[in-house]
Design a protein around this motif. Structure first.
Motif, short mmCIF file in Angstrom:
data_model
loop_
_atom_site.label_atom_id
_atom_site.label_comp_id
_atom_site.label_asym_id
_atom_site.label_seq_id
_atom_site.Cartn_x
_atom_site.Cartn_y
_atom_site.Cartn_z
N ALA A 50 -2.40 8.55 2.17
CA ALA A 50 -2.11 8.24 0.78
C ALA A 50 -2.23 6.73 0.68
O ALA A 50 -1.39 6.00 1.21
CB ALA A 50 -0.71 8.72 0.38
N THR A 51 -3.28 6.28 0.04
CA THR A 51 -3.58 4.84 0.05
C THR A 51 -3.86 4.35 -1.36
O THR A 51 -4.18 5.12 -2.27
CB THR A 51 -4.77 4.54 0.98
OG1 THR A 51 -4.91 3.13 1.12
CG2 THR A 51 -6.06 5.13 0.45
N VAL A 52 -3.72 3.05 -1.53
CA VAL A 52 -4.17 2.37 -2.74
C VAL A 52 -5.23 1.36 -2.31
O VAL A 52 -4.94 0.43 -1.56
CB VAL A 52 -3.03 1.68 -3.49
CG1 VAL A 52 -3.57 0.83 -4.64
CG2 VAL A 52 -2.04 2.71 -4.02
N TYR A 53 -6.43 1.60 -2.75
CA TYR A 53 -7.56 0.72 -2.45
C TYR A 53 -7.67 -0.38 -3.51
O TYR A 53 -7.34 -0.16 -4.68
CB TYR A 53 -8.88 1.49 -2.52
CG TYR A 53 -9.14 2.55 -1.50
CD1 TYR A 53 -9.37 2.23 -0.17
CD2 TYR A 53 -9.22 3.88 -1.87
CE1 TYR A 53 -9.67 3.21 0.77
CE2 TYR A 53 -9.53 4.87 -0.95
CZ TYR A 53 -9.75 4.53 0.36
OH TYR A 53 -10.06 5.50 1.28
N GLN A 54 -8.21 -1.52 -3.08
CA GLN A 54 -8.67 -2.52 -4.04
C GLN A 54 -9.97 -3.12 -3.52
O GLN A 54 -10.09 -3.43 -2.34
CB GLN A 54 -7.64 -3.63 -4.26
CG GLN A 54 -8.04 -4.58 -5.39
CD GLN A 54 -6.91 -5.52 -5.77
OE1 GLN A 54 -6.87 -6.65 -5.32
NE2 GLN A 54 -5.97 -5.03 -6.59
N ALA A 55 -10.95 -3.26 -4.42
CA ALA A 55 -12.21 -3.91 -4.07
C ALA A 55 -12.06 -5.40 -4.31
O ALA A 55 -11.56 -5.82 -5.35
CB ALA A 55 -13.34 -3.34 -4.93
N ILE A 56 -12.50 -6.20 -3.34
CA ILE A 56 -12.36 -7.66 -3.45
C ILE A 56 -13.73 -8.32 -3.31
O ILE A 56 -14.70 -7.71 -2.86
CB ILE A 56 -11.38 -8.21 -2.40
CG1 ILE A 56 -11.87 -7.94 -0.96
CG2 ILE A 56 -9.98 -7.62 -2.61
CD1 ILE A 56 -11.07 -8.67 0.11
N GLY A 57 -13.78 -9.59 -3.67
CA GLY A 57 -15.03 -10.31 -3.79
C GLY A 57 -15.65 -10.80 -2.50
O GLY A 57 -15.98 -11.99 -2.37
N LEU A 58 -15.81 -9.92 -1.54
CA LEU A 58 -16.67 -10.13 -0.38
C LEU A 58 -17.69 -9.00 -0.42
O LEU A 58 -17.32 -7.85 -0.69
CB LEU A 58 -15.89 -10.08 0.94
CG LEU A 58 -14.80 -11.12 1.14
CD1 LEU A 58 -14.07 -10.86 2.46
CD2 LEU A 58 -15.38 -12.53 1.14
N TYR A 59 -18.97 -9.30 -0.11
CA TYR A 59 -20.01 -8.33 -0.45
C TYR A 59 -21.04 -8.12 0.66
O TYR A 59 -21.28 -9.00 1.48
CB TYR A 59 -20.77 -8.78 -1.70
CG TYR A 59 -19.91 -8.90 -2.92
CD1 TYR A 59 -19.61 -7.78 -3.70
CD2 TYR A 59 -19.38 -10.13 -3.31
CE1 TYR A 59 -18.82 -7.88 -4.83
CE2 TYR A 59 -18.58 -10.24 -4.45
CZ TYR A 59 -18.31 -9.11 -5.20
OH TYR A 59 -17.52 -9.21 -6.31
N GLU A 60 -21.63 -6.92 0.61
CA GLU A 60 -22.84 -6.60 1.35
C GLU A 60 -23.96 -6.39 0.31
O GLU A 60 -23.73 -5.74 -0.73
CB GLU A 60 -22.70 -5.30 2.14
CG GLU A 60 -21.48 -5.24 3.03
CD GLU A 60 -21.70 -5.81 4.41
OE1 GLU A 60 -22.14 -5.07 5.30
OE2 GLU A 60 -21.41 -7.01 4.60
N ASP A 61 -25.14 -6.92 0.57
CA ASP A 61 -26.31 -6.68 -0.27
C ASP A 61 -27.31 -5.82 0.51
O ASP A 61 -27.67 -6.16 1.64
CB ASP A 61 -27.00 -7.99 -0.66
CG ASP A 61 -26.28 -8.70 -1.80
OD1 ASP A 61 -25.24 -8.20 -2.24
OD2 ASP A 61 -26.76 -9.77 -2.23
N VAL A 62 -27.73 -4.73 -0.09
CA VAL A 62 -28.68 -3.82 0.53
C VAL A 62 -29.93 -3.76 -0.35
O VAL A 62 -29.84 -3.45 -1.54
CB VAL A 62 -28.09 -2.41 0.72
CG1 VAL A 62 -29.15 -1.44 1.24
CG2 VAL A 62 -26.91 -2.45 1.68
N THR A 63 -31.09 -4.05 0.26
CA THR A 63 -32.38 -3.97 -0.44
C THR A 63 -33.21 -2.87 0.21
O THR A 63 -33.37 -2.85 1.43
CB THR A 63 -33.13 -5.31 -0.36
OG1 THR A 63 -32.33 -6.33 -0.97
CG2 THR A 63 -34.48 -5.22 -1.08
N VAL A 64 -33.72 -1.98 -0.62
CA VAL A 64 -34.53 -0.87 -0.10
C VAL A 64 -35.93 -0.94 -0.71
O VAL A 64 -36.11 -1.36 -1.85
CB VAL A 64 -33.89 0.50 -0.41
CG1 VAL A 64 -32.55 0.65 0.30
CG2 VAL A 64 -33.72 0.71 -1.91
#
Length: 320
Positions: A38-52
């Motif tokens: 049982a979790t509470v997630y938060q998205a923060i401003g560190l990123y991965e960029d994926v180019t296909v």
């Protein structure tokens, strides 16, 4: 909507954020080999960029920030991004498609920030856009859940609850602009090892996990001091027992002025919640002076996966 309806293009770049757990409640190991969460997630401003881009065979190519160690990131078909790509192909019955997957990593590896899950989520959306597949949001989330507990949240972003193994996500009211000083460590920490030690320390009688109502109210209030009092991670004690040197990071963070210090997921990244934007930069400066040179500032919450469109020059980014 997660999925888009753009026409097929030569290449597509998608950005996905790191995740943190504001609350991570862990239940007893079940018969299927998983711990209920049982979790509470938060998205923060560190990123991965994926180019296909289209290619005859699958391939993975890695680049990253200068201070990231990519040695343990696989570039074969065991990479979670390739597994995501293949799952999308199976879902749509595509037998003659393959792609070059370029991953620019900005999330510490094996740091409890779900960089691999971010890559998988970004790959799902990028290939959906590249091939104009128009996969529904529900199907993308289901494919993500089959890949790993954190992948659906990487698709969703923002702040959300996570139940089951963490893959059953639902948006959560969040009235705050939160500022985190993120302190990674050069040496990763094995998630299975932390869970095994949790079992050893907990023994029998672990109660079913739940998301505390007071945490929900703290998030809705937007008050950082109120949120600081509610941060919790059941894996923190076993992780610190395995890596006691991490306690210094906690102590340094509090001494620097952070409202609270918390382990991110299974670690070893330490999260320092700060009062505001000015305060987080002061905390980061103090942490660097204390020897934590890799400390970075990250706001939250931020959106989940989204396409990045470059116009005119590579350093001009219009996000949509």
């Amino acid at each position: 909507m997660i999925a888009g309806d753009d026409a097929t293009r030569a290449s597509v770049t998608v950005r996905a954020p790191a995740k943190i757990n504001l609350h991570l409640g862990v239940g007893a190991l079940g018969a299927g080999g998983f711990h209920p969460l049982a979790t509470v997630y938060q998205a923060i401003g560190l990123y991965e960029d994926v180019t296909v881009s289209d290619q005859q065979d699958w391939s993975v190519h890695l680049t990253g920030e200068a201070d990231l160690d990519l040695a343990d990131v696989p570039v074969d078909e065991s990479n979670l991004a390739v597994r995501a790509a293949r799952a999308l192909c199976v879902h749509h019955g595509l037998t003659d498609h393959a792609a070059r997957i370029e991953i620019r990593k900005g999330i510490p590896v094996a740091g409890g920030l779900a960089g691999g899950s971010a890559d998988a989520a970004a790959t799902l959306l990028a290939l959906d856009r590249l091939w104009d597949l128009r996969t529904s949001d529900e199907d993308l989330l289901r494919l993500g859940a089959d890949l790993g507990s954190d992948v659906p949240f990487a698709l969703l972003g923002g702040t959300a609850t996570g139940l089951g193994r963490g893959e059953e996500v639902a948006p959560l009211e969040d009235g705050g602009d939160w500022w985190w000083c993120v302190v990674p460590h050069a040496e990763g920490l094995s998630t299975p090892a932390v869970y095994r030690h949790f079992d050893e320390l907990s023994g029998d009688g672990v109660p079913p996990p739940a998301v505390p109502d007071e945490l929900r109210r703290a998030l809705a209030s937007g008050d950082p001091e109120r949120l600081a009092a509610q941060l919790h991670n059941d894996l923190q004690a076993p992780a610190l027992d395995l890596r006691p040197e991490l306690r210094r990071t906690f102590d340094d963070g509090v001494a620097a002025g952070a409202l609270a210090a918390l382990l991110s997921g299974s670690g070893p990244t330490v999260l320092l919640l700060c009062a505001d934007q000015a305060g987080v930069h002061e905390v980061r400066r103090a942490m660097v002076e204390a020897g934590h040179e890799r400390a970075v500032v990250a706001p939250g919450p931020v959106p989940g996966v989204h396409e990045v469109v470059y116009e005119n020059a590579p350093d001009t980014r219009n996000l949509r």
